[in-house]
Scaffold this motif. Structure first.
Motif, PDB file in Angstrom:
ATOM      1  N   ALA A   1       0.813  -1.098  -0.090  1.00  0.00           N
ATOM      2  CA  ALA A   1      -0.059  -0.033  -0.139  1.00  0.00           C
ATOM      3  C   ALA A   1       0.812   1.291  -0.024  1.00  0.00           C
ATOM      4  O   ALA A   1       1.816   1.630   0.769  1.00  0.00           O
ATOM      5  CB  ALA A   1      -1.007  -0.155   1.207  1.00  0.00           C
ATOM      6  N   ALA A   2       0.712   2.047  -0.985  1.00  0.00           N
ATOM      7  CA  ALA A   2       1.298   3.351  -0.981  1.00  0.00           C
ATOM      8  C   ALA A   2       0.269   4.438  -1.873  1.00  0.00           C
ATOM      9  O   ALA A   2      -0.049   3.908  -2.829  1.00  0.00           O
ATOM     10  CB  ALA A   2       2.643   3.149  -1.800  1.00  0.00           C
ATOM     11  N   PRO A   3       0.645   5.606  -1.588  1.00  0.00           N
ATOM     12  CA  PRO A   3      -0.151   6.430  -2.144  1.00  0.00           C
ATOM     13  C   PRO A   3       0.240   6.941  -3.810  1.00  0.00           C
ATOM     14  O   PRO A   3      -0.296   7.160  -4.712  1.00  0.00           O
ATOM     15  CB  PRO A   3       0.001   7.983  -1.707  1.00  0.00           C
ATOM     16  N   GLY A   4       1.659   6.322  -3.950  1.00  0.00           N
ATOM     17  CA  GLY A   4       2.191   6.524  -5.242  1.00  0.00           C
ATOM     18  C   GLY A   4       3.584   5.584  -5.439  1.00  0.00           C
ATOM     19  O   GLY A   4       4.169   5.468  -4.414  1.00  0.00           O
ATOM     20  N   TYR A   5       3.862   5.553  -6.505  1.00  0.00           N
ATOM     21  CA  TYR A   5       5.156   4.624  -6.764  1.00  0.00           C
ATOM     22  C   TYR A   5       6.091   5.607  -7.771  1.00  0.00           C
ATOM     23  O   TYR A   5       5.650   6.170  -8.841  1.00  0.00           O
ATOM     24  CB  TYR A   5       4.515   3.110  -7.552  1.00  0.00           C
ATOM     25  N   VAL A   6       7.420   5.601  -7.639  1.00  0.00           N
ATOM     26  CA  VAL A   6       8.414   5.979  -8.095  1.00  0.00           C
ATOM     27  C   VAL A   6       9.350   5.342  -8.798  1.00  0.00           C
ATOM     28  O   VAL A   6      10.177   4.318  -7.906  1.00  0.00           O
ATOM     29  CB  VAL A   6       9.202   7.222  -7.661  1.00  0.00           C
ATOM     30  N   VAL A   7       9.619   5.062 -10.158  1.00  0.00           N
ATOM     31  CA  VAL A   7      10.567   4.075 -10.665  1.00  0.00           C
ATOM     32  C   VAL A   7      11.858   4.927 -11.120  1.00  0.00           C
ATOM     33  O   VAL A   7      11.707   5.973 -12.000  1.00  0.00           O
ATOM     34  CB  VAL A   7      10.153   3.348 -11.782  1.00  0.00           C
ATOM     35  N   ASP A   8      13.125   4.585 -10.509  1.00  0.00           N
ATOM     36  CA  ASP A   8      14.065   5.458 -10.796  1.00  0.00           C
ATOM     37  C   ASP A   8      15.073   4.606 -11.734  1.00  0.00           C
ATOM     38  O   ASP A   8      15.537   3.699 -11.336  1.00  0.00           O
ATOM     39  CB  ASP A   8      14.957   5.863  -9.599  1.00  0.00           C
ATOM     40  N   LEU A   9      15.243   5.137 -12.914  1.00  0.00           N
ATOM     41  CA  LEU A   9      16.012   4.412 -14.001  1.00  0.00           C
ATOM     42  C   LEU A   9      17.414   4.906 -13.905  1.00  0.00           C
ATOM     43  O   LEU A   9      18.283   4.548 -14.850  1.00  0.00           O
ATOM     44  CB  LEU A   9      15.310   4.360 -15.513  1.00  0.00           C
ATOM     45  N   ARG A  10      17.479   6.158 -13.181  1.00  0.00           N
ATOM     46  CA  ARG A  10      18.952   6.710 -13.406  1.00  0.00           C
ATOM     47  C   ARG A  10      20.279   5.881 -13.256  1.00  0.00           C
ATOM     48  O   ARG A  10      21.263   6.067 -14.049  1.00  0.00           O
ATOM     49  CB  ARG A  10      19.000   7.972 -12.480  1.00  0.00           C
ATOM     50  N   PRO A  11      20.233   4.744 -12.302  1.00  0.00           N
ATOM     51  CA  PRO A  11      21.394   3.966 -12.006  1.00  0.00           C
ATOM     52  C   PRO A  11      21.350   2.909 -13.090  1.00  0.00           C
ATOM     53  O   PRO A  11      22.497   2.016 -13.240  1.00  0.00           O
ATOM     54  CB  PRO A  11      21.224   3.371 -10.682  1.00  0.00           C
ATOM     55  N   VAL A  12      20.387   2.779 -14.043  1.00  0.00           N
ATOM     56  CA  VAL A  12      20.449   1.431 -14.973  1.00  0.00           C
ATOM     57  C   VAL A  12      21.400   1.825 -15.918  1.00  0.00           C
ATOM     58  O   VAL A  12      21.404   2.944 -16.745  1.00  0.00           O
ATOM     59  CB  VAL A  12      18.949   1.643 -15.592  1.00  0.00           C
ATOM     60  N   SER A  13      22.298   0.719 -16.435  1.00  0.00           N
ATOM     61  CA  SER A  13      23.109   0.976 -17.432  1.00  0.00           C
ATOM     62  C   SER A  13      22.541   0.727 -18.829  1.00  0.00           C
ATOM     63  O   SER A  13      23.162   1.224 -19.908  1.00  0.00           O
ATOM     64  CB  SER A  13      24.548   0.002 -17.420  1.00  0.00           C
ATOM     65  N   PHE A  14      21.462   0.145 -18.990  1.00  0.00           N
ATOM     66  CA  PHE A  14      20.667  -0.624 -20.235  1.00  0.00           C
ATOM     67  C   PHE A  14      19.550  -1.074 -20.076  1.00  0.00           C
ATOM     68  O   PHE A  14      19.226  -1.689 -18.973  1.00  0.00           O
ATOM     69  CB  PHE A  14      21.423  -1.500 -20.888  1.00  0.00           C
ATOM     70  N   ILE A  15      18.652  -0.424 -20.794  1.00  0.00           N
ATOM     71  CA  ILE A  15      17.141  -0.885 -20.798  1.00  0.00           C
ATOM     72  C   ILE A  15      16.829  -0.960 -22.146  1.00  0.00           C
ATOM     73  O   ILE A  15      16.942  -0.184 -23.188  1.00  0.00           O
ATOM     74  CB  ILE A  15      16.276   0.321 -19.951  1.00  0.00           C
ATOM     75  N   ASP A  16      15.886  -2.127 -22.482  1.00  0.00           N
ATOM     76  CA  ASP A  16      15.610  -2.321 -23.929  1.00  0.00           C
ATOM     77  C   ASP A  16      13.814  -2.326 -23.851  1.00  0.00           C
ATOM     78  O   ASP A  16      13.464  -1.954 -22.931  1.00  0.00           O
ATOM     79  CB  ASP A  16      15.954  -3.706 -24.605  1.00  0.00           C
ATOM     80  N   SER A  17      13.404  -2.551 -24.761  1.00  0.00           N
ATOM     81  CA  SER A  17      12.032  -2.690 -24.934  1.00  0.00           C
ATOM     82  C   SER A  17      11.272  -3.464 -23.979  1.00  0.00           C
ATOM     83  O   SER A  17      10.175  -3.324 -23.667  1.00  0.00           O
ATOM     84  CB  SER A  17      11.339  -2.991 -26.391  1.00  0.00           C
ATOM     85  N   ALA A  18      11.723  -4.707 -23.674  1.00  0.00           N
ATOM     86  CA  ALA A  18      11.122  -5.541 -22.647  1.00  0.00           C
ATOM     87  C   ALA A  18      11.216  -5.195 -21.398  1.00  0.00           C
ATOM     88  O   ALA A  18      10.262  -5.193 -20.454  1.00  0.00           O
ATOM     89  CB  ALA A  18      11.970  -6.976 -22.584  1.00  0.00           C
ATOM     90  N   GLY A  19      12.275  -4.302 -21.022  1.00  0.00           N
ATOM     91  CA  GLY A  19      12.519  -3.648 -19.725  1.00  0.00           C
ATOM     92  C   GLY A  19      11.153  -2.675 -19.744  1.00  0.00           C
ATOM     93  O   GLY A  19      10.939  -2.267 -18.766  1.00  0.00           O
ATOM     94  N   LEU A  20      11.155  -1.589 -20.772  1.00  0.00           N
ATOM     95  CA  LEU A  20      10.293  -0.682 -20.720  1.00  0.00           C
ATOM     96  C   LEU A  20       8.975  -1.122 -20.560  1.00  0.00           C
ATOM     97  O   LEU A  20       7.856  -0.434 -19.995  1.00  0.00           O
ATOM     98  CB  LEU A  20      10.338   0.203 -22.319  1.00  0.00           C
ATOM     99  N   ASN A  21       8.604  -2.361 -21.283  1.00  0.00           N
ATOM    100  CA  ASN A  21       7.243  -2.741 -21.055  1.00  0.00           C
ATOM    101  C   ASN A  21       7.072  -3.220 -19.650  1.00  0.00           C
ATOM    102  O   ASN A  21       5.807  -2.980 -19.173  1.00  0.00           O
ATOM    103  CB  ASN A  21       6.935  -4.165 -21.840  1.00  0.00           C
ATOM    104  N   VAL A  22       7.824  -3.763 -18.993  1.00  0.00           N
ATOM    105  CA  VAL A  22       7.730  -3.987 -17.448  1.00  0.00           C
ATOM    106  C   VAL A  22       7.364  -2.771 -16.802  1.00  0.00           C
ATOM    107  O   VAL A  22       6.548  -2.594 -15.804  1.00  0.00           O
ATOM    108  CB  VAL A  22       8.860  -4.707 -16.972  1.00  0.00           C
ATOM    109  N   VAL A  23       8.057  -1.734 -16.978  1.00  0.00           N
ATOM    110  CA  VAL A  23       7.857  -0.329 -16.129  1.00  0.00           C
ATOM    111  C   VAL A  23       6.289   0.107 -16.877  1.00  0.00           C
ATOM    112  O   VAL A  23       5.787   0.595 -15.738  1.00  0.00           O
ATOM    113  CB  VAL A  23       8.903   0.767 -16.840  1.00  0.00           C
ATOM    114  N   LEU A  24       5.920   0.075 -18.170  1.00  0.00           N
ATOM    115  CA  LEU A  24       4.857   0.679 -18.475  1.00  0.00           C
ATOM    116  C   LEU A  24       3.484  -0.397 -17.946  1.00  0.00           C
ATOM    117  O   LEU A  24       2.598   0.129 -17.498  1.00  0.00           O
ATOM    118  CB  LEU A  24       4.409   0.351 -20.084  1.00  0.00           C
TER     119      LEU A  24
END
Length: 131
Positions: free
Chosen positions: A57-80
């Motif tokens: 339970a949380a009022p909101g969620y923040v995903v921080d990608l700044r430390p990520v070295s690489f992200i592809d479409s599969a990773g973006l789909n998980v975030v979406l």
């Protein structure tokens, strides 16, 4: 502007996050700080972890990608998918990214949907009016 103090979230019974970190702000927002490569090889594990986070339970969620070295479409789909789930539950969602990740979001057409922020303070201030 308000100060954002992050505290580690206690132990939970979800799949281990690897190098990822889960933090909570003083306003109760959950911050998922991702590390390493977010790609087809890690997407299924990350999806399970995000499912567990969405159950907290949380009022909101923040995903921080700044430390990520690489992200592809599969990773973006998980975030979406996480974004769709938490917004559907009436919670806020924000994304943090750097300039290289922002170029990727613009190239694949998700920048307008994810509306990324550059700093945690910016992301939190964008969520607070809707909470």
């Amino acid at each position: 502007m308000h100060d954002t103090i992050l505290e580690p979230v206690g132990e939970a019974a979800w799949p281990p996050a690897g190098e990822h970190a889960l933090l909570r702000t003083e306003t109760g927002l959950l911050v998922a700080e991702l590390h390493g490569d977010i790609d087809l090889a890690s997407a299924a594990h990350l999806s399970l972890w995000f499912d567990s986070l969405a159950a907290v339970a949380a009022p909101g969620y923040v995903v921080d990608l700044r430390p990520v070295s690489f992200i592809d479409s599969a990773g973006l789909n998980v975030v979406l998918r996480l974004r769709r789930r938490v917004i559907g539950a009436g919670c806020g969602f924000a994304l943090l990214c750097d300039t290289a990740q922002l170029r990727l979001l613009r190239a694949n057409g998700t920048a307008d949907v994810l509306n990324p922020s550059a700093t945690l303070a910016e992301a939190v201030s964008g969520l607070l009016p809707s909470l």
